[in-house]
Design an enzyme around this catalytic site. Structure first.
Site, PDB file in Angstrom:
ATOM      1  CD  GLU A  82      -3.939  -5.893   3.758  1.00  0.00           C
ATOM      2  OE1 GLU A  82      -4.696  -5.033   4.244  1.00  0.00           O
ATOM      3  OE2 GLU A  82      -2.707  -5.804   3.779  1.00  0.00           O
ATOM      4  CD  GLU A 102      -2.995  -1.057   2.265  1.00  0.00           C
ATOM      5  OE1 GLU A 102      -2.932  -0.157   3.116  1.00  0.00           O
ATOM      6  OE2 GLU A 102      -3.927  -1.880   2.229  1.00  0.00           O
TER       7      GLU A 102
END
Ligand code: FCB
Length: 453
Positions: free
Chosen positions: A358, A164
């Site tokens: 995720e 991320e």
């Protein structure tokens, strides 16, 4: 929802990250910037990852929970400071040995190991020299990538360089909500580029170590969030487009097209490292797979300042009385997942294999009579898996899905109150209690694969 709604080799896993579960006081782990951010009040109740889930000691029992749940795969990350306490130079054997044993423990349980090199625990020594605002950090990260690939690459199924980049750069240097807690555009602009440079240098190191036709797939994990204008007002539409640009397009454009989106670059370029454009071909080198982390959407309205980035999110984003939100007040919006799977496939690179690396939700779970009735989480997984199955049926090369998270853990700035696990953790006793969602996964996946369990 049945497993056979997915392609035959589709991989189901669960995920964690080093700082959120291991416990930095256990074993020899060098300090990192989350320790100092927490100590300076950046997290709820100044909570930190000093003990977390004590996974450093309890990893075998935790791997058993993955195997008993019937998962094919596990995604975890390496704490840079366990392997290089100063972030550069000296390599600490005990750190490498921990991950070495963990990988073998996964293979013994017939669980595929998927490793993320950097999930935010930056060694303090590098943070002290400017962290991600300093290009040297990216170079050191390349060295770290080579060290890990050399030791573990032969047994890993995949490696992601960075988890991320939006959080590493924007959330941490412009919005100030994650370590190091900065709130200035010049720092953010540098970090927005340097974290991608780290990805590129990391890919170079992995390719040098493993080569490009190695069975260990090499790529990166991006998070994406749907950005919806609050109204038809052109100002709100512009603000939402800016948010989409900073959050979603900046990283994907760089990786797949070798360029930054013009509408955002116009504001960041004056602050970016000189010669940044020379890095774009390295940043956009071919990756073997892309991880997509997906949680929610945001409604964006013009903030009235007439200043970049023009918008702010309306929080909370839900209809009064509705139940489609998590304990973090994040809107539950499954349609966004198939939206991004299609968008990556159609707007970026049609062939790149995508893994949902995720997806999950926080809720206020309590143990009652040894049980945790997290029904809402079960529905969350069913609804999101349904979107993934639809995208796969419509030709998107999505190849895996990882539930976030195996364990309740240290949820960054929110500390320990926000529980994302499919297994409940009592942080006083370290007692693990599988939740109803863990049992749901076990039944969906058909139970453990090895008779040894
Ligand atoms: C993601 C992070 C992960 C966890 C979830 C809830 O942004 O990668 O560590 O905090 O959100």
């Amino acid at each position: 929802m049945k497993r056979n709604a997915f392609p035959p080799n589709f991989v189901f896993g669960t995920a964690t990250s080093s700082y959120q579960i291991e416990g930095t006081q256990l074993g020899n782990c060098g300090p990192n910037h989350w320790d100092s951010f927490a100590a300076s009040g950046g997290t709820a109740n100044r909570e930190d990852g000093a003990i977390a889930c004590a996974h450093y000691n309890l990893w075998e029992a935790d791997l058993d929970l993955i195997a008993q749940g019937g998962f094919d795969a596990y995604r975890f990350s390496t704490a840079w400071g366990r392997v290089q306490p100063e972030g550069t130079g000296r390599i600490q054997e005990s750190g490498l040995a921990f991950y070495d044993t963990l990988v073998d423990g996964l293979l013994e349980r017939e669980i595929e190991p998927h490793l993320t090199l950097y999930h935010w625990d930056l060694p303090q020594a590098l943070a002290d020299k400017g962290g991600w605002t300093n290009q040297d950090t990216a170079k050191h990260f390349g060295d770290f990538a080579g060290i890990i690939a050399d030791r573990l690459g032969d047994r890993l199924k995949s490696i992601a360089t960075i988890n991320e980049p939006w959080c590493v750069a924007w959330l941490s240097h412009f919005l100030g909500r994650h370590a190091p807690g900065l709130t200035d555009l010049p720092s953010a602009a540098k970090a927005m580029h340097n974290i991608l440079l780290a990805h590129g240098l990391g890919m170079n190191a992995l390719r040098d170590q493993l080569g490009s036709d190695h069975p260990c797939q090499q790529g990166i994990v991006l998070n994406m969030e749907v950005s919806v204008p609050a109204s038809d007002d052109p100002k709100d539409i512009k603000a939402a487009a800016m948010q989409d640009g900073i959050y979603n397009r900046w990283f994907a454009d760089a990786i797949f097209k070798g360029q930054y989106p013009q509408d955002i670059l116009a504001y960041l370029e004056p602050h970016m490292p000189s010669g940044w454009s020379n890095d774009m071909s390295m940043i956009s080198q071919k990756i073997d797979w892309l991880g997509l982390n997906y949680y929610t959407r945001s409604i964006i309205k013009d903030d009235g300042t007439n200043k970049f980035p023009y918008g702010e999110a309306i929080v909370p984003d839900y209809d009064p009385g509705s139940a489609d939100r998590t304990s973090l007040n994040w809107k539950i919006y499954p349609a966004g997942l198939s939206y991004f799977l299609h968008r990556i496939h159609e707007e970026y690179e049609a062939d790149v294999p995508i893994v949902v690396s995720e997806n999950g939700m926080a809720s206020f779970d309590v143990v009652d009579d040894d049980q945790v009735a997290d029904k809402q989480r079960v529905g969350f997984f069913e609804d999101h898996l349904n979107e993934v199955a639809k995208a796969a049926a419509n030709g998107v090369p999505v190849q895996g899905y990882f539930a976030w998270s195996l364990l309740d853990n240290f949820e960054w700035a929110f500390g320990y109150d926000q529980r994302f696990g499919i297994v409940h953790v009592d942080f006083e006793t370290q007692q693990r209690t599988p939740k109803a969602s863990w049992y749901w996964w076990k039944s969906f996946l058909g139970g453990p694969k090895t008779s040894a369990l």
